[in-house]
Design a protein around this motif. Structure first.
Motif, PDB file in Angstrom:
ATOM      1  N   ALA A   5      15.303   5.957   1.669  1.00 17.50           N
ATOM      2  CA  ALA A   5      14.335   6.858   2.286  1.00 17.50           C
ATOM      3  C   ALA A   5      13.336   7.400   1.276  1.00 17.50           C
ATOM      4  CB  ALA A   5      15.079   8.000   2.977  1.00 17.50           C
ATOM      5  N   PHE A   6      12.126   7.591   1.747  1.00 18.26           N
ATOM      6  CA  PHE A   6      11.043   8.115   0.909  1.00 18.26           C
ATOM      7  C   PHE A   6      10.578   9.446   1.474  1.00 18.26           C
ATOM      8  CE2 PHE A   6      10.086   4.585  -1.961  1.00 18.26           C
ATOM      9  CZ  PHE A   6      10.947   3.630  -1.430  1.00 18.26           C
ATOM     10  N   LYS A  14       2.705   9.297  -0.068  1.00 19.87           N
ATOM     11  CA  LYS A  14       3.844   8.566   0.501  1.00 19.87           C
ATOM     12  C   LYS A  14       3.403   7.373   1.361  1.00 19.87           C
ATOM     13  CE  LYS A  14       6.269  10.788   3.529  1.00 19.87           C
ATOM     14  NZ  LYS A  14       6.026  10.168   4.857  1.00 19.87           N
ATOM     15  N   SER A  15       2.450   7.613   2.243  1.00 27.03           N
ATOM     16  CA  SER A  15       2.003   6.505   3.101  1.00 27.03           C
ATOM     17  C   SER A  15       1.426   5.375   2.263  1.00 27.03           C
ATOM     18  CB  SER A  15       0.927   6.977   4.086  1.00 27.03           C
ATOM     19  OG  SER A  15       1.364   8.123   4.748  1.00 27.03           O
ATOM     20  N   ILE A  18       4.259   3.493   0.604  1.00 27.16           N
ATOM     21  CA  ILE A  18       4.993   2.653   1.560  1.00 27.16           C
ATOM     22  C   ILE A  18       4.161   1.420   1.914  1.00 27.16           C
ATOM     23  CG2 ILE A  18       5.850   2.562   3.946  1.00 27.16           C
ATOM     24  CD1 ILE A  18       6.893   5.442   3.493  1.00 27.16           C
ATOM     25  N   ASN A  19       2.861   1.614   2.084  1.00 26.47           N
ATOM     26  CA  ASN A  19       1.989   0.461   2.342  1.00 26.47           C
ATOM     27  C   ASN A  19       2.032  -0.525   1.189  1.00 26.47           C
ATOM     28  OD1 ASN A  19       1.137   1.259   4.839  1.00 26.47           O
ATOM     29  ND2 ASN A  19      -0.688   2.301   4.079  1.00 26.47           N
ATOM     30  N   THR A  22       5.460  -2.354   1.214  1.00 26.95           N
ATOM     31  CA  THR A  22       5.726  -3.242   2.343  1.00 26.95           C
ATOM     32  C   THR A  22       4.625  -4.271   2.541  1.00 26.95           C
ATOM     33  OG1 THR A  22       4.626  -1.722   3.860  1.00 26.95           O
ATOM     34  CG2 THR A  22       6.998  -1.445   3.573  1.00 26.95           C
ATOM     35  N   ARG A  24       2.599  -4.154   4.419  1.00 25.98           N
ATOM     36  CA  ARG A  24       2.268  -4.050   5.840  1.00 25.98           C
ATOM     37  C   ARG A  24       2.017  -5.418   6.478  1.00 25.98           C
ATOM     38  NH1 ARG A  24       1.662   1.231   8.364  1.00 25.98           N
ATOM     39  NH2 ARG A  24       3.151   2.287   7.090  1.00 25.98           N
ATOM     40  N   ASN A  41      10.385   6.807  10.550  1.00 27.93           N
ATOM     41  CA  ASN A  41      10.122   5.402  10.828  1.00 27.93           C
ATOM     42  C   ASN A  41      10.919   4.496   9.913  1.00 27.93           C
ATOM     43  OD1 ASN A  41       8.140   5.572  12.966  1.00 27.93           O
ATOM     44  ND2 ASN A  41       6.816   6.511  11.424  1.00 27.93           N
ATOM     45  N   HIS A  42      11.480   3.447  10.528  1.00 27.01           N
ATOM     46  CA  HIS A  42      12.268   2.479   9.760  1.00 27.01           C
ATOM     47  C   HIS A  42      11.517   1.164   9.651  1.00 27.01           C
ATOM     48  CE1 HIS A  42      15.330   5.379  10.671  1.00 27.01           C
ATOM     49  NE2 HIS A  42      16.252   4.700  10.012  1.00 27.01           N
ATOM     50  N   LEU A  51      13.457   0.454   4.820  1.00 28.26           N
ATOM     51  CA  LEU A  51      12.680   1.479   4.143  1.00 28.26           C
ATOM     52  C   LEU A  51      12.458   2.573   5.182  1.00 28.26           C
ATOM     53  CD1 LEU A  51       9.485   0.909   2.020  1.00 28.26           C
ATOM     54  CD2 LEU A  51       9.694   2.790   3.636  1.00 28.26           C
ATOM     55  N   ASP A  53      10.798   6.093   6.285  1.00 30.94           N
ATOM     56  CA  ASP A  53       9.682   6.994   6.032  1.00 30.94           C
ATOM     57  C   ASP A  53      10.022   8.365   6.630  1.00 30.94           C
ATOM     58  OD1 ASP A  53       7.261   8.188   5.663  1.00 30.94           O
ATOM     59  OD2 ASP A  53       6.128   6.827   6.966  1.00 30.94           O
TER      60      ASP A  53
END
Ligand code: GDP
Length: 177
Positions: A5-6, A14-15, A18-19, A22, A24, A41-42, A51, A53
């Protein structure tokens, strides 16, 4: 499957992180927390790990009631989630240690939740300043802890720190197999 988890204060990056992690692309996004799709969100990565969120914390404009409700959702997830393997606490590399982050890490420690620290936006600092800030942060942590958690330095802008984070997660996953 293991979950990583982040989490961090709103606007910590953070976003973007994560982008970056991943890409995306080609990812199955699922939610295993019914009714909380918007909050937690998983992202299923390589059919191997999730991952997760988590919502940003400490956003004053949310108002007290909302903030407390969010806090509860975050705490419930962290304490009740059996497949939560590790948590990444994001901190902005430009700022000195923030009370809210330190308090959160303290809470994680008290509850035996393993975590790492991820410094974000390192492209905004020169190498000397970055090193100083990271060092200061570690010193601050050593006032309370005997051991330092793993530390990652990242820039989503420059796509740096990506491999280190993914390797770290990959190693833990391998050890769980
Ligand atoms: P979140 O609220 O934690 O999800 O933060 P965001 O990912 O939305 O980022 C907040 C702001 O910081 C945005 O304006 C981003 O463009 C910026 N930002 C995020 N990561 C970086 C980074 O690595 N470098 C730079 N220079 N800016 C970043």
């Amino acid at each position: 499957r293991p979950e990583y988890a982040f989490i961090g204060r709103s606007n910590v990056g953070k976003s973007s992180l994560i982008n970056m992690l991943t890409n995306r692309k080609g990812l199955a996004m699922t939610s295993s927390t019914p009714g909380k799709t918007m909050l937690i969100n998983h992202f299923l990565i390589n059919d191997e790990w999730y991952l997760v969120d988590l919502p940003g914390y400490g956003y004053a404009r949310r108002g007290k009631e909302n903030r407390e409700r969010l806090q509860q959702i975050i705490e419930d997830y962290i304490l009740q989630r059996e497949s939560l393997t590790s948590l990444f606490v994001l901190v902005d590399s430009r700022h000195e240690p923030q009370k809210i982050d330190l308090a959160f890490m303290e809470w994680l420690g008290e509850n035996g939740v393993p975590f790492s620290i991820v410094f974000t936006k390192i492209d905004k600092l020169g190498p000397v300043r970055l090193k100083q800030n990271v060092e200061e942060y570690k010193q601050k942590l050593l006032e309370r802890w005997e051991e330092l958690p793993p530390v990652f330095v990242t820039s989503s802008e420059k796509r740096s720190g990506r491999e280190e984070l993914l390797d770290y997660i990959g190693q833990i996953n391998a050890s769980l197999r």
